[in-house]
Design a protein around this motif. Structure first.
Motif: not given
Length: 119
Positions: A4-11
């Motif tokens: 979830r954190v990785t997805k937010w950082v990439l977004t």
């Protein structure tokens, strides 16, 4: 949790890259950027046009009215209210429009900051 954190950082990173890309394309095409447009709307400054292009709002300044000269190359609704400092030959670096008293809205050409004044 890690995904979830990785997805937010990439977004967020993708949104930043998209925003910077749009700003660079607008500057390259000599249009006011999104940031300067929002800044102009927040200051209730008018949109001006000279030499066939829209100029970028930079800020509000107190200016000595005695040194300003009438700018006759303007276009659009505010062409009768444009002033500039007479010290520069050719195209002026800044155009001023009266706000109130000695306060003026200051505009400059839409360009990369390190190319300003060249050409």
């Amino acid at each position: 949790m890690y995904k979830r954190v990785t997805k937010w950082v990439l977004t967020i990173g993708a949104i930043c890259v998209l925003y910077i890309g749009v700003e660079i394309i607008l500057l390259y095409n000599r249009h006011p950027t999104l940031y300067s447009t929002v800044k102009r709307l927040q200051a209730h400054a008018p949109e001006i046009e000279a030499y066939g292009e829209k100029w970028t709002y930079t800020d509000t300044e107190n200016v000595d009215e005695k040194k300003l000269e009438k700018f006759t190359e303007g276009e659009g609704a505010y062409k009768d209210q444009m002033y500039f400092f007479s010290g520069r030959p050719g195209t002026p670096a800044n155009i001023y429009i009266k706000k109130q008293g000695t306060e003026y809205y200051r505009y400059m050409r839409s360009t990369f900051i390190f190319f300003h004044g060249v050409g």
